[in-house]
Design a protein around this motif. Structure first.
Motif, mmCIF file in Angstrom:
data_model
loop_
_atom_site.group_PDB
_atom_site.id
_atom_site.type_symbol
_atom_site.label_atom_id
_atom_site.label_comp_id
_atom_site.label_asym_id
_atom_site.label_seq_id
_atom_site.Cartn_x
_atom_site.Cartn_y
_atom_site.Cartn_z
ATOM 1 N N MET A 1 -15.540 11.741 -15.601
ATOM 2 C CA MET A 1 -15.910 10.535 -16.349
ATOM 3 C C MET A 1 -15.857 9.282 -15.447
ATOM 4 N N TYR A 2 -14.776 9.203 -14.653
ATOM 5 C CA TYR A 2 -14.614 8.074 -13.744
ATOM 6 C C TYR A 2 -15.752 8.050 -12.729
ATOM 7 N N LEU A 3 -16.090 9.230 -12.197
ATOM 8 C CA LEU A 3 -17.171 9.337 -11.217
ATOM 9 C C LEU A 3 -18.508 8.943 -11.839
ATOM 10 N N LEU A 4 -18.718 9.313 -13.084
ATOM 11 C CA LEU A 4 -19.959 8.981 -13.789
ATOM 12 C C LEU A 4 -20.089 7.475 -13.975
ATOM 13 N N LEU A 5 -18.990 6.845 -14.366
ATOM 14 C CA LEU A 5 -19.004 5.392 -14.553
ATOM 15 C C LEU A 5 -19.267 4.678 -13.238
ATOM 16 N N CYS A 6 -18.643 5.145 -12.160
ATOM 17 C CA CYS A 6 -18.857 4.528 -10.846
ATOM 18 C C CYS A 6 -20.310 4.681 -10.412
ATOM 19 N N SER A 7 -20.878 5.843 -10.676
ATOM 20 C CA SER A 7 -22.269 6.091 -10.303
ATOM 21 C C SER A 7 -23.206 5.189 -11.089
ATOM 22 N N PHE A 8 -22.941 5.092 -12.378
ATOM 23 C CA PHE A 8 -23.779 4.240 -13.226
ATOM 24 C C PHE A 8 -23.683 2.785 -12.778
ATOM 25 N N PHE A 9 -22.457 2.332 -12.479
ATOM 26 C CA PHE A 9 -22.258 0.950 -12.048
ATOM 27 C C PHE A 9 -22.969 0.692 -10.722
ATOM 28 N N SER A 10 -22.859 1.633 -9.795
ATOM 29 C CA SER A 10 -23.514 1.483 -8.493
ATOM 30 C C SER A 10 -25.024 1.439 -8.652
ATOM 31 N N PHE A 11 -25.555 2.291 -9.540
ATOM 32 C CA PHE A 11 -27.000 2.311 -9.791
ATOM 33 C C PHE A 11 -27.445 0.976 -10.389
ATOM 34 N N TYR A 12 -26.648 0.456 -11.325
ATOM 35 C CA TYR A 12 -26.990 -0.824 -11.974
ATOM 36 C C TYR A 12 -27.007 -1.960 -10.950
ATOM 37 N N ILE A 13 -25.983 -2.036 -10.105
ATOM 38 C CA ILE A 13 -25.905 -3.087 -9.090
ATOM 39 C C ILE A 13 -27.061 -2.969 -8.108
ATOM 40 N N GLY A 14 -27.351 -1.742 -7.686
ATOM 41 C CA GLY A 14 -28.443 -1.545 -6.738
ATOM 42 C C GLY A 14 -29.787 -1.940 -7.313
ATOM 43 N N THR A 15 -30.017 -1.586 -8.568
ATOM 44 C CA THR A 15 -31.270 -1.953 -9.238
ATOM 45 C C THR A 15 -31.375 -3.461 -9.395
ATOM 46 N N LEU A 16 -30.261 -4.102 -9.758
ATOM 47 C CA LEU A 16 -30.250 -5.562 -9.937
ATOM 48 C C LEU A 16 -30.547 -6.272 -8.615
ATOM 49 N N VAL A 17 -29.963 -5.770 -7.514
ATOM 50 C CA VAL A 17 -30.200 -6.369 -6.199
ATOM 51 C C VAL A 17 -31.673 -6.258 -5.830
ATOM 52 N N LEU A 18 -32.252 -5.071 -6.019
ATOM 53 C CA LEU A 18 -33.671 -4.877 -5.701
ATOM 54 C C LEU A 18 -34.562 -5.778 -6.545
ATOM 55 N N TYR A 19 -34.240 -5.889 -7.831
ATOM 56 C CA TYR A 19 -35.054 -6.728 -8.718
ATOM 57 C C TYR A 19 -35.004 -8.193 -8.286
ATOM 58 N N ARG A 20 -33.810 -8.700 -8.031
ATOM 59 C CA ARG A 20 -33.679 -10.124 -7.697
ATOM 60 C C ARG A 20 -34.301 -10.456 -6.344
ATOM 61 N N LEU A 21 -34.275 -9.504 -5.424
ATOM 62 C CA LEU A 21 -34.841 -9.772 -4.100
ATOM 63 C C LEU A 21 -36.345 -9.524 -4.026
ATOM 64 N N LEU A 22 -36.843 -8.504 -4.752
ATOM 65 C CA LEU A 22 -38.227 -8.074 -4.549
ATOM 66 C C LEU A 22 -39.157 -8.299 -5.731
ATOM 67 N N PHE A 23 -38.606 -8.428 -6.940
ATOM 68 C CA PHE A 23 -39.482 -8.487 -8.104
ATOM 69 C C PHE A 23 -39.262 -9.704 -8.998
ATOM 70 N N HIS A 24 -38.212 -10.450 -8.761
ATOM 71 C CA HIS A 24 -37.913 -11.617 -9.604
ATOM 72 C C HIS A 24 -39.009 -12.669 -9.442
ATOM 73 N N PRO A 25 -39.349 -13.412 -10.515
ATOM 74 C CA PRO A 25 -40.394 -14.447 -10.420
ATOM 75 C C PRO A 25 -40.123 -15.507 -9.347
ATOM 76 N N LEU A 26 -38.856 -15.691 -8.952
ATOM 77 C CA LEU A 26 -38.530 -16.706 -7.936
ATOM 78 C C LEU A 26 -38.421 -16.122 -6.530
ATOM 79 N N ARG A 27 -38.860 -14.877 -6.350
ATOM 80 C CA ARG A 27 -38.662 -14.201 -5.064
ATOM 81 C C ARG A 27 -39.370 -14.899 -3.908
ATOM 82 N N THR A 28 -40.428 -15.663 -4.202
ATOM 83 C CA THR A 28 -41.185 -16.309 -3.116
ATOM 84 C C THR A 28 -40.584 -17.635 -2.674
ATOM 85 N N PHE A 29 -39.594 -18.140 -3.404
ATOM 86 C CA PHE A 29 -38.983 -19.413 -3.032
ATOM 87 C C PHE A 29 -37.891 -19.177 -1.994
#
Length: 499
Positions: A1-29
Protein backbone atom coordinates in the motif's frame (compact mmCIF):
# COMPACT_ATOMS: atom_id res chain seq x y z
CA UNK A 1 0.00 0.00 0.00
CA UNK A 2 2.82 2.38 0.93
CA UNK A 3 4.63 1.58 -2.32
CA UNK A 4 1.43 2.19 -4.30
CA UNK A 5 0.90 5.58 -2.70
CA UNK A 6 4.52 6.58 -3.36
CA UNK A 7 4.19 5.51 -6.99
CA UNK A 8 0.96 7.41 -7.44
CA UNK A 9 2.46 10.52 -5.82
CA UNK A 10 5.58 10.32 -7.99
CA UNK A 11 3.45 9.90 -11.12
CA UNK A 12 1.31 12.91 -10.13
CA UNK A 13 4.35 15.14 -9.49
CA UNK A 14 6.00 14.05 -12.73
CA UNK A 15 2.86 14.72 -14.76
CA UNK A 16 2.41 18.12 -13.10
CA UNK A 17 6.03 19.08 -13.87
CA UNK A 18 5.64 18.09 -17.53
CA UNK A 19 2.36 19.97 -17.85
CA UNK A 20 3.66 23.19 -16.31
CA UNK A 21 6.85 23.16 -18.37
CA UNK A 22 5.57 21.91 -21.74
CA UNK A 23 1.81 22.32 -22.00
CA UNK A 24 0.73 25.15 -19.68
CA UNK A 25 -0.72 28.24 -21.46
CA UNK A 26 2.13 30.34 -19.98
CA UNK A 27 4.90 28.01 -21.17
CA UNK A 28 6.13 30.52 -23.79
CA UNK A 29 6.73 33.30 -21.26
CA UNK A 30 10.32 33.55 -19.95
CA UNK A 31 11.34 33.12 -16.34
CA UNK A 32 13.18 30.76 -13.97
CA UNK A 33 12.28 27.10 -14.38
CA UNK A 34 11.67 26.73 -10.66
CA UNK A 35 9.12 29.56 -10.79
CA UNK A 36 7.20 27.74 -13.53
CA UNK A 37 7.01 24.68 -11.26
CA UNK A 38 5.93 26.13 -7.91
CA UNK A 39 4.38 29.21 -6.28
CA UNK A 40 6.84 28.73 -3.45
CA UNK A 41 9.55 30.38 -5.52
CA UNK A 42 7.96 33.69 -4.54
CA UNK A 43 7.18 32.36 -1.07
CA UNK A 44 10.85 31.52 -0.47
CA UNK A 45 11.99 35.09 -1.10
CA UNK A 46 9.16 36.62 0.91
CA UNK A 47 9.37 34.34 3.95
CA UNK A 48 12.95 33.08 4.13
CA UNK A 49 14.52 36.20 2.61
CA UNK A 50 12.21 38.64 4.37
CA UNK A 51 10.16 40.09 1.51
CA UNK A 52 13.10 40.19 -0.89
CA UNK A 53 11.02 39.10 -3.87
CA UNK A 54 10.68 42.74 -4.97
CA UNK A 55 14.47 42.83 -5.38
CA UNK A 56 14.42 39.48 -7.15
CA UNK A 57 11.78 40.83 -9.56
CA UNK A 58 14.07 43.65 -10.57
CA UNK A 59 16.85 41.16 -11.28
CA UNK A 60 14.54 38.88 -13.24
CA UNK A 61 13.31 41.70 -15.46
CA UNK A 62 16.89 42.61 -16.31
CA UNK A 63 17.52 39.00 -17.34
CA UNK A 64 14.25 38.07 -19.04
CA UNK A 65 12.66 41.32 -20.20
CA UNK A 66 9.43 43.25 -19.46
CA UNK A 67 7.17 40.25 -18.80
CA UNK A 68 8.21 37.22 -16.75
CA UNK A 69 6.60 34.08 -15.41
CA UNK A 70 7.02 34.15 -11.64
CA UNK A 71 4.72 31.24 -10.77
CA UNK A 72 2.98 28.35 -12.53
CA UNK A 73 0.10 30.69 -13.41
CA UNK A 74 1.51 34.15 -12.58
CA UNK A 75 3.04 36.85 -14.76
CA UNK A 76 4.76 40.01 -13.59
CA UNK A 77 5.28 43.05 -15.82
CA UNK A 78 7.72 45.92 -15.92
CA UNK A 79 5.90 48.02 -18.51
CA UNK A 80 3.99 51.24 -17.84
CA UNK A 81 1.41 50.36 -20.50
CA UNK A 82 0.86 46.99 -18.88
CA UNK A 83 0.29 48.67 -15.50
CA UNK A 84 -2.51 50.78 -16.93
CA UNK A 85 -3.97 47.81 -18.81
CA UNK A 86 -4.22 45.94 -15.50
CA UNK A 87 -5.18 48.61 -12.99
CA UNK A 88 -6.25 51.87 -14.63
CA UNK A 89 -8.34 50.38 -17.44
CA UNK A 90 -8.50 46.78 -16.28
CA UNK A 91 -12.20 46.70 -15.44
CA UNK A 92 -12.47 43.02 -16.48
CA UNK A 93 -9.65 41.98 -14.14
CA UNK A 94 -10.49 41.11 -10.54
CA UNK A 95 -8.44 40.82 -7.38
CA UNK A 96 -6.80 37.45 -6.82
CA UNK A 97 -8.64 35.97 -3.80
CA UNK A 98 -5.80 33.90 -2.36
CA UNK A 99 -3.49 36.89 -2.08
CA UNK A 100 -5.97 39.27 -0.50
CA UNK A 101 -7.59 36.79 1.85
CA UNK A 102 -4.09 35.89 3.05
CA UNK A 103 -2.70 39.38 3.27
CA UNK A 104 -5.92 40.62 4.94
CA UNK A 105 -6.68 37.48 6.92
CA UNK A 106 -7.14 39.62 10.04
CA UNK A 107 -9.97 41.51 8.25
CA UNK A 108 -11.26 39.34 5.36
CA UNK A 109 -14.61 41.13 5.17
CA UNK A 110 -13.20 44.64 4.82
CA UNK A 111 -13.29 46.60 1.55
CA UNK A 112 -9.66 45.87 0.71
CA UNK A 113 -10.32 42.11 0.79
CA UNK A 114 -13.42 42.15 -1.42
CA UNK A 115 -12.61 40.58 -4.78
CA UNK A 116 -16.00 40.59 -6.49
CA UNK A 117 -16.31 43.88 -8.45
CA UNK A 118 -20.01 44.38 -7.71
CA UNK A 119 -19.56 43.73 -3.99
CA UNK A 120 -16.68 46.22 -4.00
CA UNK A 121 -18.82 48.85 -5.75
CA UNK A 122 -21.59 48.33 -3.19
CA UNK A 123 -19.22 48.78 -0.26
CA UNK A 124 -17.56 51.81 -1.85
CA UNK A 125 -20.98 53.38 -2.37
CA UNK A 126 -21.52 53.18 1.40
CA UNK A 127 -18.11 54.52 2.38
CA UNK A 128 -17.58 56.98 -0.48
CA UNK A 129 -19.58 59.91 0.94
CA UNK A 130 -17.49 59.78 4.13
CA UNK A 131 -14.30 60.30 2.14
CA UNK A 132 -15.48 62.80 -0.44
CA UNK A 133 -13.72 66.15 -0.69
CA UNK A 134 -16.82 67.78 0.79
CA UNK A 135 -16.71 65.50 3.82
CA UNK A 136 -12.97 66.02 4.31
CA UNK A 137 -13.34 69.81 4.22
CA UNK A 138 -16.22 69.61 6.68
CA UNK A 139 -14.00 67.73 9.14
CA UNK A 140 -10.82 69.70 8.51
CA UNK A 141 -10.90 71.10 12.05
CA UNK A 142 -10.85 67.53 13.40
CA UNK A 143 -7.68 66.84 11.41
CA UNK A 144 -6.11 70.16 12.41
CA UNK A 145 -6.83 69.55 16.10
CA UNK A 146 -4.80 66.33 16.03
CA UNK A 147 -1.94 68.09 14.25
CA UNK A 148 -2.08 70.84 16.88
CA UNK A 149 -1.74 68.13 19.51
CA UNK A 150 1.36 66.81 17.75
CA UNK A 151 2.84 70.32 17.57
CA UNK A 152 2.18 70.84 21.29
CA UNK A 153 3.86 67.55 22.23
CA UNK A 154 6.96 68.41 20.22
CA UNK A 155 7.09 71.92 21.70
CA UNK A 156 6.70 70.61 25.23
CA UNK A 157 9.12 67.69 25.10
CA UNK A 158 11.57 68.13 22.23
CA UNK A 159 12.39 71.80 21.69
CA UNK A 160 15.75 71.46 23.37
CA UNK A 161 19.35 70.95 22.22
CA UNK A 162 19.50 67.93 24.55
CA UNK A 163 16.56 66.01 23.10
CA UNK A 164 15.64 64.61 19.71
CA UNK A 165 12.44 63.18 18.28
CA UNK A 166 11.90 60.07 16.16
CA UNK A 167 9.79 61.52 13.35
CA UNK A 168 8.55 58.23 11.91
CA UNK A 169 6.73 57.37 15.14
CA UNK A 170 5.51 60.94 15.61
CA UNK A 171 4.00 60.93 12.13
CA UNK A 172 2.43 57.51 12.45
CA UNK A 173 0.96 58.49 15.80
CA UNK A 174 -0.75 61.57 14.40
CA UNK A 175 -2.04 59.77 11.30
CA UNK A 176 -3.43 56.95 13.46
CA UNK A 177 -5.21 59.43 15.72
CA UNK A 178 -6.55 61.35 12.71
CA UNK A 179 -8.01 58.30 10.97
CA UNK A 180 -9.57 56.90 14.15
CA UNK A 181 -11.08 60.24 15.18
CA UNK A 182 -12.23 60.90 11.61
CA UNK A 183 -13.84 57.49 11.09
CA UNK A 184 -15.21 56.73 14.55
CA UNK A 185 -15.27 60.05 16.48
CA UNK A 186 -13.18 58.10 18.99
CA UNK A 187 -9.43 58.62 18.76
CA UNK A 188 -6.95 55.84 19.48
CA UNK A 189 -4.97 58.45 21.46
CA UNK A 190 -1.56 57.24 20.30
CA UNK A 191 -0.12 60.76 20.54
CA UNK A 192 1.93 60.29 23.69
CA UNK A 193 5.14 62.15 24.65
CA UNK A 194 7.44 59.27 23.62
CA UNK A 195 5.37 58.31 20.57
CA UNK A 196 5.59 54.69 21.68
CA UNK A 197 1.96 53.76 22.15
CA UNK A 198 1.40 49.95 22.06
CA UNK A 199 -0.79 50.30 18.97
CA UNK A 200 2.13 51.76 17.03
CA UNK A 201 4.41 48.96 18.17
CA UNK A 202 1.72 46.44 17.27
CA UNK A 203 1.25 47.85 13.78
CA UNK A 204 4.95 47.43 13.10
CA UNK A 205 4.83 43.86 14.41
CA UNK A 206 1.85 43.17 12.15
CA UNK A 207 3.91 44.50 9.24
CA UNK A 208 6.69 42.06 10.07
CA UNK A 209 4.18 39.18 10.16
CA UNK A 210 2.67 40.06 6.80
CA UNK A 211 4.33 37.28 4.83
CA UNK A 212 3.58 34.59 7.38
CA UNK A 213 0.01 35.88 7.34
CA UNK A 214 -0.02 35.91 3.53
CA UNK A 215 1.04 32.26 3.13
CA UNK A 216 -0.48 30.84 6.33
CA UNK A 217 -3.74 32.82 6.75
CA UNK A 218 -5.23 30.24 9.09
CA UNK A 219 -2.97 31.56 11.88
CA UNK A 220 -4.92 34.81 11.98
CA UNK A 221 -8.18 32.89 11.84
CA UNK A 222 -7.10 30.88 14.88
CA UNK A 223 -6.16 33.97 16.87
CA UNK A 224 -9.46 35.68 16.03
CA UNK A 225 -11.43 32.70 17.33
CA UNK A 226 -9.36 31.93 20.41
CA UNK A 227 -10.00 33.62 23.79
CA UNK A 228 -8.21 37.01 23.86
CA UNK A 229 -6.29 36.23 27.06
CA UNK A 230 -5.00 32.98 25.58
CA UNK A 231 -3.87 34.74 22.41
CA UNK A 232 -2.02 37.40 24.41
CA UNK A 233 -0.34 34.72 26.52
CA UNK A 234 0.75 32.61 23.55
CA UNK A 235 1.53 35.52 21.19
CA UNK A 236 2.43 38.68 23.16
CA UNK A 237 2.95 40.63 19.91
CA UNK A 238 -0.77 40.20 19.18
CA UNK A 239 -1.70 42.23 22.25
CA UNK A 240 -2.41 45.47 20.45
CA UNK A 241 -4.40 43.61 17.77
CA UNK A 242 -6.59 41.98 20.41
CA UNK A 243 -7.07 45.20 22.35
CA UNK A 244 -7.90 47.19 19.22
CA UNK A 245 -10.35 44.54 18.06
CA UNK A 246 -12.03 44.55 21.47
CA UNK A 247 -12.37 48.33 21.33
CA UNK A 248 -14.03 48.27 17.92
CA UNK A 249 -16.37 45.50 19.04
CA UNK A 250 -17.49 47.45 22.12
CA UNK A 251 -18.23 50.58 20.11
CA UNK A 252 -20.06 48.65 17.39
CA UNK A 253 -22.07 46.61 19.93
CA UNK A 254 -23.22 49.80 21.61
CA UNK A 255 -24.29 51.38 18.32
CA UNK A 256 -26.07 48.22 17.15
CA UNK A 257 -27.99 47.98 20.43
CA UNK A 258 -28.92 51.63 20.31
CA UNK A 259 -28.77 53.06 16.74
CA UNK A 260 -30.26 56.34 18.00
CA UNK A 261 -26.98 56.99 19.82
CA UNK A 262 -25.49 57.91 16.43
CA UNK A 263 -27.20 61.28 16.82
CA UNK A 264 -25.14 62.03 19.94
CA UNK A 265 -21.75 61.47 18.26
CA UNK A 266 -19.71 64.63 17.77
CA UNK A 267 -19.51 64.37 13.98
CA UNK A 268 -20.33 62.13 11.04
CA UNK A 269 -18.61 58.73 11.20
CA UNK A 270 -18.41 55.65 9.00
CA UNK A 271 -21.14 54.06 11.13
CA UNK A 272 -23.64 56.67 9.98
CA UNK A 273 -23.18 55.10 6.54
CA UNK A 274 -22.55 51.44 7.37
CA UNK A 275 -25.20 50.74 10.00
CA UNK A 276 -28.16 51.78 7.85
CA UNK A 277 -27.24 50.93 4.25
CA UNK A 278 -29.86 51.93 1.70
CA UNK A 279 -30.87 49.22 -0.79
CA UNK A 280 -28.31 46.83 0.70
CA UNK A 281 -28.35 44.05 3.26
CA UNK A 282 -27.28 45.27 6.69
CA UNK A 283 -23.64 44.54 7.46
CA UNK A 284 -22.81 42.04 10.18
CA UNK A 285 -20.95 42.87 13.36
CA UNK A 286 -17.91 40.98 12.06
CA UNK A 287 -17.94 42.93 8.79
CA UNK A 288 -18.08 46.22 10.67
CA UNK A 289 -15.10 45.23 12.81
CA UNK A 290 -13.11 44.16 9.75
CA UNK A 291 -13.92 47.40 7.96
CA UNK A 292 -12.67 49.36 10.95
CA UNK A 293 -9.34 47.46 10.83
CA UNK A 294 -9.04 48.03 7.10
CA UNK A 295 -9.64 51.77 7.28
CA UNK A 296 -7.25 52.35 10.17
CA UNK A 297 -4.43 50.28 8.67
CA UNK A 298 -4.72 51.78 5.20
CA UNK A 299 -5.43 55.27 6.50
CA UNK A 300 -2.43 55.65 8.76
CA UNK A 301 0.49 53.91 7.08
CA UNK A 302 0.69 55.49 3.61
CA UNK A 303 0.47 59.06 4.92
CA UNK A 304 2.81 58.37 7.83
CA UNK A 305 5.35 56.79 5.50
CA UNK A 306 5.20 59.67 3.00
CA UNK A 307 5.69 62.20 5.82
CA UNK A 308 8.68 60.24 7.12
CA UNK A 309 10.32 60.04 3.70
CA UNK A 310 9.57 63.65 2.70
CA UNK A 311 10.90 65.13 5.94
CA UNK A 312 14.09 63.09 5.77
CA UNK A 313 14.98 64.33 2.28
CA UNK A 314 13.97 67.92 3.06
CA UNK A 315 16.42 67.89 5.96
CA UNK A 316 19.13 65.95 4.13
CA UNK A 317 19.02 68.35 1.17
CA UNK A 318 18.97 71.81 2.74
CA UNK A 319 17.99 73.48 -0.53
CA UNK A 320 14.72 71.53 -0.59
CA UNK A 321 13.98 72.42 3.02
CA UNK A 322 14.85 76.07 2.48
CA UNK A 323 12.53 76.45 -0.54
CA UNK A 324 9.73 74.77 1.35
CA UNK A 325 10.11 77.06 4.36
CA UNK A 326 10.41 80.22 2.26
CA UNK A 327 7.18 79.48 0.43
CA UNK A 328 5.34 78.67 3.64
CA UNK A 329 6.58 81.81 5.39
CA UNK A 330 5.43 84.02 2.53
CA UNK A 331 1.97 82.44 2.36
CA UNK A 332 1.66 82.11 6.15
CA UNK A 333 3.15 85.22 7.81
CA UNK A 334 1.47 84.63 11.18
CA UNK A 335 2.07 81.03 12.16
CA UNK A 336 -0.26 81.37 15.16
CA UNK A 337 -3.23 81.67 12.79
CA UNK A 338 -3.98 78.33 11.10
CA UNK A 339 -3.78 78.15 7.33
CA UNK A 340 -6.48 76.08 5.63
CA UNK A 341 -6.06 73.10 3.36
CA UNK A 342 -7.56 74.96 0.37
CA UNK A 343 -4.88 77.65 0.72
CA UNK A 344 -2.00 75.23 1.29
CA UNK A 345 -2.89 73.10 -1.73
CA UNK A 346 -2.37 76.12 -3.99
CA UNK A 347 1.30 76.46 -2.98
CA UNK A 348 3.37 75.16 -5.92
CA UNK A 349 6.53 74.04 -4.15
CA UNK A 350 4.67 72.39 -1.26
CA UNK A 351 2.52 70.53 -3.80
CA UNK A 352 5.60 69.43 -5.75
CA UNK A 353 7.28 68.31 -2.52
CA UNK A 354 4.25 66.23 -1.48
CA UNK A 355 4.05 64.56 -4.89
CA UNK A 356 7.72 63.67 -4.76
CA UNK A 357 7.34 62.30 -1.22
CA UNK A 358 4.47 60.10 -2.42
CA UNK A 359 6.38 59.00 -5.53
CA UNK A 360 9.46 58.06 -3.55
CA UNK A 361 7.63 56.36 -0.70
CA UNK A 362 5.75 54.30 -3.33
CA UNK A 363 2.76 53.16 -1.21
CA UNK A 364 2.41 49.38 -1.52
CA UNK A 365 5.77 48.24 -2.84
CA UNK A 366 4.91 44.63 -3.72
CA UNK A 367 2.75 43.75 -6.73
CA UNK A 368 -0.99 43.51 -6.18
CA UNK A 369 -2.30 40.61 -8.28
CA UNK A 370 -5.28 40.58 -10.64
CA UNK A 371 -6.93 37.68 -12.45
CA UNK A 372 -7.68 37.76 -16.18
CA UNK A 373 -11.34 37.06 -16.94
CA UNK A 374 -12.92 34.37 -19.09
CA UNK A 375 -11.60 35.82 -22.36
CA UNK A 376 -7.98 36.43 -23.42
CA UNK A 377 -6.88 39.97 -22.52
CA UNK A 378 -4.18 42.14 -24.04
CA UNK A 379 -1.74 43.44 -21.44
CA UNK A 380 1.33 45.38 -22.49
CA UNK A 381 0.93 44.13 -26.06
CA UNK A 382 0.75 40.45 -25.01
CA UNK A 383 -2.32 38.21 -25.30
CA UNK A 384 -2.80 36.81 -21.81
CA UNK A 385 -4.78 33.55 -21.38
CA UNK A 386 -7.97 33.50 -19.26
CA UNK A 387 -7.45 32.78 -15.58
CA UNK A 388 -3.85 34.02 -15.52
CA UNK A 389 -2.77 35.94 -12.43
CA UNK A 390 -0.99 39.18 -13.41
CA UNK A 391 0.56 42.07 -11.52
CA UNK A 392 3.10 44.85 -11.40
CA UNK A 393 4.68 46.67 -8.49
CA UNK A 394 4.04 50.41 -8.55
CA UNK A 395 7.74 50.81 -7.64
CA UNK A 396 8.54 49.93 -11.25
CA UNK A 397 6.10 52.62 -12.38
CA UNK A 398 7.45 55.33 -10.05
CA UNK A 399 11.09 54.52 -10.79
CA UNK A 400 10.77 54.39 -14.57
CA UNK A 401 13.56 56.62 -16.01
CA UNK A 402 11.60 57.08 -19.24
CA UNK A 403 8.99 59.05 -17.30
CA UNK A 404 10.81 60.25 -14.18
CA UNK A 405 14.31 61.37 -15.12
CA UNK A 406 16.97 60.36 -12.59
CA UNK A 407 14.21 58.51 -10.69
CA UNK A 408 16.27 57.51 -7.64
CA UNK A 409 16.91 61.16 -6.76
CA UNK A 410 14.39 62.92 -4.54
CA UNK A 411 13.67 66.03 -6.62
CA UNK A 412 10.49 68.11 -6.15
CA UNK A 413 11.59 70.34 -9.05
CA UNK A 414 10.51 67.67 -11.53
CA UNK A 415 6.88 68.53 -10.70
CA UNK A 416 7.32 72.25 -11.43
CA UNK A 417 7.72 71.86 -15.20
CA UNK A 418 4.96 73.13 -17.47
CA UNK A 419 3.67 69.73 -18.58
CA UNK A 420 3.47 67.03 -15.91
CA UNK A 421 0.63 65.07 -17.54
CA UNK A 422 2.77 62.01 -18.37
CA UNK A 423 4.20 61.86 -14.85
CA UNK A 424 0.74 62.28 -13.33
CA UNK A 425 -0.62 59.45 -15.46
CA UNK A 426 2.06 57.17 -14.03
CA UNK A 427 1.74 58.56 -10.51
CA UNK A 428 0.01 55.84 -8.49
CA UNK A 429 0.69 56.11 -4.75
CA UNK A 430 -2.98 55.26 -4.13
CA UNK A 431 -3.22 52.78 -7.03
CA UNK A 432 -5.39 53.52 -10.08
CA UNK A 433 -8.72 52.73 -11.67
CA UNK A 434 -11.87 51.27 -10.08
CA UNK A 435 -10.04 50.02 -6.97
CA UNK A 436 -8.16 53.25 -6.26
CA UNK A 437 -7.78 54.02 -2.55
CA UNK A 438 -11.08 55.34 -1.25
CA UNK A 439 -9.34 57.60 1.31
CA UNK A 440 -7.15 59.61 -1.05
CA UNK A 441 -8.97 62.93 -0.43
CA UNK A 442 -8.33 62.56 3.29
CA UNK A 443 -4.71 61.57 2.64
CA UNK A 444 -4.02 64.69 0.54
CA UNK A 445 -5.56 66.92 3.20
CA UNK A 446 -3.43 65.30 5.92
CA UNK A 447 -0.25 65.67 3.90
CA UNK A 448 -0.78 69.38 3.24
CA UNK A 449 -1.72 70.16 6.83
CA UNK A 450 1.02 68.03 8.44
CA UNK A 451 3.86 69.21 6.22
CA UNK A 452 2.60 72.80 6.27
CA UNK A 453 2.42 72.98 10.05
CA UNK A 454 5.65 71.08 10.75
CA UNK A 455 7.86 73.07 8.38
CA UNK A 456 6.23 76.42 9.17
CA UNK A 457 6.52 76.05 12.93
CA UNK A 458 9.76 74.13 13.45
CA UNK A 459 13.36 74.31 12.38
CA UNK A 460 14.59 70.70 12.29
CA UNK A 461 18.09 69.29 11.94
CA UNK A 462 19.08 65.67 11.37
CA UNK A 463 21.49 64.13 13.83
CA UNK A 464 24.92 64.26 12.21
CA UNK A 465 25.29 60.49 11.78
CA UNK A 466 21.87 60.23 10.16
CA UNK A 467 22.48 63.18 7.88
CA UNK A 468 25.29 61.09 6.35
CA UNK A 469 23.13 57.96 6.05
CA UNK A 470 23.16 56.33 2.62
CA UNK A 471 19.82 56.52 0.84
CA UNK A 472 20.27 54.18 -2.13
CA UNK A 473 16.70 53.27 -3.03
CA UNK A 474 17.38 49.58 -3.60
CA UNK A 475 19.28 49.13 -0.35
CA UNK A 476 17.24 51.42 1.86
CA UNK A 477 13.86 49.84 2.39
CA UNK A 478 13.00 46.86 4.53
CA UNK A 479 11.09 44.75 2.04
CA UNK A 480 9.69 42.41 4.66
CA UNK A 481 6.86 44.92 5.02
CA UNK A 482 4.13 45.17 2.37
CA UNK A 483 4.74 48.93 2.42
CA UNK A 484 8.36 50.07 2.41
CA UNK A 485 9.91 50.76 5.79
CA UNK A 486 13.33 52.31 5.44
CA UNK A 487 16.59 51.36 7.12
CA UNK A 488 17.05 55.02 7.98
CA UNK A 489 13.44 55.76 8.84
CA UNK A 490 14.01 55.76 12.59
CA UNK A 491 16.10 58.91 12.14
CA UNK A 492 15.93 61.49 14.89
CA UNK A 493 15.92 65.27 14.60
CA UNK A 494 16.76 68.21 16.81
CA UNK A 495 13.91 70.70 16.89
CA UNK A 496 13.79 74.46 17.40
CA UNK A 497 10.70 76.61 17.33
CA UNK A 498 10.82 78.69 14.18
CA UNK A 499 10.72 82.44 14.78
Amino acid sequence: MYLLLCSFFSFYIGTLVLYRLLFHPLRTFPGPVIAALTDWYEGYFNIVKGGAFITELERLHKVYGPVIRIGPNILHFNDRHAYHDMYTHGSTLVKEPGYYLGFMSHAPQGLLSICDPQDARDRRSLLGPMFSRRAVLALESTIQNKINQLISLIEEHYVSPHSSVKMSMAYRSVTTDIITEYCFAESANTLTPNFDHPIQIGVRELGKRVWIQRYFPFLNSLTSKAPPKLVQWLFPSFRSYVETKTGYEKQIDGLMRNPDSLSTIDHETIYHHLLNPKDQVALSRTTLVHEAFTLVGAGSDTVGNACTVGTFFALKNQMIGRKLVEELREAWPDEDKPLSYVVLEKLPYLTAFIKEALRFSVGVIHHIPRVVGTAPTEIGGHKIPPGTVVGMSSAFLHMNPDVFSDPYTFNPERWLTQDTSTMMFDFAPFSKGPRICIGLNLAWCELYLIFGNIFRKFNMTLLEAEANERTDFHQSFKSDYISPYWHWEDYRVFVEKRI
